[in-house]
Design a protein around this motif. Sequence first.
Motif, mmCIF file in Angstrom:
data_model
loop_
_atom_site.group_PDB
_atom_site.id
_atom_site.type_symbol
_atom_site.label_atom_id
_atom_site.label_comp_id
_atom_site.label_asym_id
_atom_site.label_seq_id
_atom_site.Cartn_x
_atom_site.Cartn_y
_atom_site.Cartn_z
ATOM 1 N N ASN A 1 0.808 -1.194 0.000
ATOM 2 C CA ASN A 1 0.000 0.000 0.000
ATOM 3 C C ASN A 1 0.851 1.258 0.000
ATOM 4 N N ILE A 2 1.964 1.229 0.708
ATOM 5 C CA ILE A 2 2.842 2.401 0.752
ATOM 6 C C ILE A 2 3.393 2.687 -0.637
ATOM 7 N N ILE A 3 3.786 1.638 -1.346
ATOM 8 C CA ILE A 3 4.333 1.821 -2.695
ATOM 9 C C ILE A 3 3.267 2.397 -3.616
ATOM 10 N N ARG A 4 2.065 1.870 -3.567
ATOM 11 C CA ARG A 4 0.979 2.372 -4.420
ATOM 12 C C ARG A 4 0.665 3.828 -4.116
ATOM 13 N N ARG A 5 0.643 4.193 -2.835
ATOM 14 C CA ARG A 5 0.363 5.594 -2.480
ATOM 15 C C ARG A 5 1.432 6.517 -3.018
ATOM 16 N N ASN A 6 2.681 6.060 -3.092
ATOM 17 C CA ASN A 6 3.754 6.906 -3.602
ATOM 18 C C ASN A 6 3.805 6.933 -5.128
ATOM 19 N N ILE A 7 3.442 5.833 -5.772
ATOM 20 C CA ILE A 7 3.555 5.762 -7.225
ATOM 21 C C ILE A 7 2.351 6.387 -7.924
ATOM 22 N N ARG A 8 1.154 6.188 -7.416
ATOM 23 C CA ARG A 8 -0.061 6.671 -8.088
ATOM 24 C C ARG A 8 0.006 8.163 -8.427
ATOM 25 N N PRO A 9 0.345 9.049 -7.493
ATOM 26 C CA PRO A 9 0.388 10.479 -7.858
ATOM 27 C C PRO A 9 1.464 10.783 -8.907
ATOM 28 N N GLN A 10 2.534 10.018 -8.913
ATOM 29 C CA GLN A 10 3.615 10.288 -9.858
ATOM 30 C C GLN A 10 3.261 9.864 -11.276
ATOM 31 N N THR A 11 2.299 8.959 -11.442
ATOM 32 C CA THR A 11 1.926 8.537 -12.791
ATOM 33 C C THR A 11 1.147 9.615 -13.537
ATOM 34 N N LYS A 12 0.672 10.609 -12.836
ATOM 35 C CA LYS A 12 0.014 11.727 -13.501
ATOM 36 C C LYS A 12 1.033 12.616 -14.217
ATOM 37 N N ASN A 13 2.288 12.549 -13.789
ATOM 38 C CA ASN A 13 3.367 13.255 -14.462
ATOM 39 C C ASN A 13 3.881 12.364 -15.591
ATOM 40 N N TYR A 14 3.774 12.819 -16.823
ATOM 41 C CA TYR A 14 4.101 11.981 -17.975
ATOM 42 C C TYR A 14 5.602 11.786 -18.173
ATOM 43 N N ASN A 15 6.441 12.447 -17.399
ATOM 44 C CA ASN A 15 7.886 12.212 -17.486
ATOM 45 C C ASN A 15 8.252 10.798 -17.057
ATOM 46 N N ILE A 16 7.412 10.191 -16.231
ATOM 47 C CA ILE A 16 7.688 8.839 -15.762
ATOM 48 C C ILE A 16 7.683 7.842 -16.929
ATOM 49 N N PHE A 17 6.881 8.123 -17.963
ATOM 50 C CA PHE A 17 6.836 7.222 -19.115
ATOM 51 C C PHE A 17 8.140 7.278 -19.909
ATOM 52 N N GLY A 18 8.723 8.470 -20.035
ATOM 53 C CA GLY A 18 10.032 8.594 -20.695
ATOM 54 C C GLY A 18 11.111 7.876 -19.902
ATOM 55 N N GLY A 19 11.047 7.991 -18.579
ATOM 56 C CA GLY A 19 11.998 7.279 -17.732
ATOM 57 C C GLY A 19 11.830 5.775 -17.835
ATOM 58 N N ALA A 20 10.580 5.320 -17.899
ATOM 59 C CA ALA A 20 10.325 3.882 -18.043
ATOM 60 C C ALA A 20 10.828 3.383 -19.380
ATOM 61 N N LEU A 21 10.646 4.165 -20.447
ATOM 62 C CA LEU A 21 11.150 3.776 -21.764
ATOM 63 C C LEU A 21 12.672 3.697 -21.758
ATOM 64 N N THR A 22 13.317 4.687 -21.182
ATOM 65 C CA THR A 22 14.779 4.685 -21.096
ATOM 66 C C THR A 22 15.271 3.499 -20.279
ATOM 67 N N LEU A 23 14.636 3.248 -19.160
ATOM 68 C CA LEU A 23 15.025 2.120 -18.325
ATOM 69 C C LEU A 23 14.802 0.792 -19.055
ATOM 70 N N GLY A 24 13.702 0.686 -19.797
ATOM 71 C CA GLY A 24 13.434 -0.525 -20.573
ATOM 72 C C GLY A 24 14.494 -0.772 -21.626
#
Length: 115
Positions: A1-24
């Motif tokens: 639950n702690i992880i979900r509470r921290n990650i959910r608000p950050q997914t509204k920022n679309y920079n996370i998708f660029g970071g996920a692509l780079t990491l992938g």
Amino acid sequence: NIIRRNIRPQTKNYNIFGGALTLGILVSVFELACTGQVYFPIIGYMVGTVGQRSFGMFLLLIYNIGFIIPLLLVFILVYAGVSSKKLGDFFGKHLDIVKLLFFFLFIIFAVINIA
């Protein structure tokens, strides 16, 4: 639950998708040392033998199915709410069955490679 509470608000920022692509991409480059041991010989085999390309494609398909399906299963289980502790406990409890299934899987791969 702690992880979900921290990650959910950050997914509204679309920079996370660029970071996920780079990491992938980076993970794929580092995994190439493992996966390339299967891909490169099969692709070399396909290039060297004109009449056997369909068999080489079949081998790549089997490898990719075997590589991707376990990842999809874990993703689906985690998405459904199964915790990593429950997954670990399940595999720990059924370790003998898991090893037996892997034994048969590798026997099948050996027969395909020898044939």
